[in-house]
Write an enzyme that holds these catalytic residues in place. Structure first.
Site, PDB file in Angstrom:
ATOM      1  N   CYS A  87       0.853  -1.285  -0.021  1.00 50.43           N
ATOM      2  CA  CYS A  87       0.039   0.093  -0.141  1.00 50.43           C
ATOM      3  C   CYS A  87       0.862   1.272  -0.203  1.00 50.43           C
ATOM      4  O   CYS A  87       1.570   1.562  -0.966  1.00 50.43           O
ATOM      5  CB  CYS A  87      -1.059  -0.098   1.284  1.00 50.43           C
ATOM      6  N   HIS A 196      -3.545  -5.654   1.280  1.00 48.19           N
ATOM      7  CA  HIS A 196      -2.670  -6.051   2.457  1.00 48.19           C
ATOM      8  C   HIS A 196      -2.664  -7.459   2.931  1.00 48.19           C
ATOM      9  O   HIS A 196      -3.478  -7.923   3.585  1.00 48.19           O
ATOM     10  CB  HIS A 196      -3.612  -5.096   3.519  1.00 48.19           C
ATOM     11  N   GLU A 198      -0.618  -8.645   5.184  1.00 49.63           N
ATOM     12  CA  GLU A 198      -0.528  -8.823   6.383  1.00 49.63           C
ATOM     13  C   GLU A 198      -1.850  -8.854   7.190  1.00 49.63           C
ATOM     14  O   GLU A 198      -1.633  -8.940   8.394  1.00 49.63           O
ATOM     15  CB  GLU A 198       0.443  -7.817   7.068  1.00 49.63           C
TER      16      GLU A 198
END
Lengths: 235, 82
Positions: A87, A196, A198
């Site tokens: 990002c 994302h 994560e």
């Protein structure tokens, strides 16, 4: 030996702790690094996390790309150290010219947050080797400046050299050219993407899947891929 | 104190979502005089002292390297104003 993966915190980083947690869940040791330092502390791989560094002033990621530690990041990338930009981190990588093209305001002008389907286009990078080409994964997407653009020549080179790592599947959420969600460099050690990974590493906290709510862990493959790349380099 | 003004615009061939949004708002208000709207940035750099060729060369450099991103923007003007 445990793989050590550094996560650089910039003023305005938001997802640095989530990235550290994902690294830990994947079986590596997270190392917190600071933008104002020139010390990568000998880490084996690097993550530039999501957020709004410097309030996204000037251009998203532009001021962070000039941070002191970025000169060491560029050297590490040139040596083949795996570097992942998520990002805002992806925006930093294009601003630092470590990946081609640029990112502009979403075509619909709005911040978007959704669980996003992606198609894996390149599984030969340090961050995607645990996936297969054509595989579809679902990880969260959340940004305002996610529209990928490049001029026609750059786009032709990106497609010709197979540098597209991920494409948006189903819908294109932000007007990105060629549905590009993520890119790799020629060597495959530097990867950047808007969604994302994560946030999709632990059952109970990821996107919904047909099996159960919040059970999606498709993001884990990014981190296990990097661990495999580091181990292979060391061998 | 002299001021150097640097103007940066999104590249003409690329989508300018902000300009498009303003154009849409104008058209909703019944303003139909303008074919399109594009939004750029203006930087004002105050100079402590005289503006000489070296200053201008330095401004051109930072305009290209930092104030704009050549992938998505063009520097369309560098001007000294008092």
């Amino acid at each position: 030996m445990t793989t050590r993966i550094g996560v650089i915190t910039f003023p305005g980083s938001l997802d640095d702790r989530d990235a550290q947690r994902a690294i830990r869940i994947a079986g590596a040791e997270p190392v917190a690094l600071w933008h104002g330092s020139h010390d990568l502390e000998g880490v084996d791989a690097l993550i530039l996390p999501g957020g709004f560094s410097y309030g996204d002033y000037l251009r998203a990621g532009a001021i962070a790309a000039l941070a002191p530690i970025m000169s060491e990041v560029k050297d590490a990338a040139a040596r083949g150290v795996p570097v992942l930009g998520i990002c805002n981190g992806f925006q930093m990588l294009v601003e630092a010219h470590l990946l081609p093209g640029g990112l502009i305001r979403n075509a619909h002008q709005q911040f978007i947050r959704r669980d996003q389907r992606l198609r894996v286009e390149n599984a030969d990078t340090a961050w995607t080797s645990e996936f297969e080409v054509g595989q579809e994964i679902v990880i969260p997407l959340k940004n305002a400046d996610g529209g990928y653009i490049a001029d026609a020549d750059t786009l032709a080179r990106i497609e010709g050299e197979n540098l597209v790592a991920f494409r948006y599947a189903g819908i294109n959420p932000n007007g990105s050219l060629d549905d590009i969600a993520g890119l790799a460099n020629e060597r495959g050690n530097v990867v950047g993407l808007m969604p994302h990974p994560e946030h999709a590493v632990e059952p109970g906290f990821g996107p919904a899947t047909p099996a159960a709510m919040r059970s999606g862990v498709d993001g884990l493959g990014f981190f296990t891929s990097a661990i495999a790349a580091v181990v292979a380099q060391a061998a | 104190m002299p001021t150097i003004v640097v103007d940066v615009m999104p590249k003409a061939e690329l989508l300018d979502p902000q300009g498009k949004a303003v154009a849409g708002a104008l058209s909703r208000l019944g303003v139909d005089t303008f074919a399109s709207v594009r939004i750029g940035k203006r930087f004002e750099l105050q100079v402590d002292g005289e503006v000489d060729d070296a200053t201008l060369a330095q401004v051109r450099q930072i305009a290209d390297d930092i104030l704009s991103n050549a992938v998505i923007e063009d520097v369309v003007g560098i001007e000294v104003v008092e």
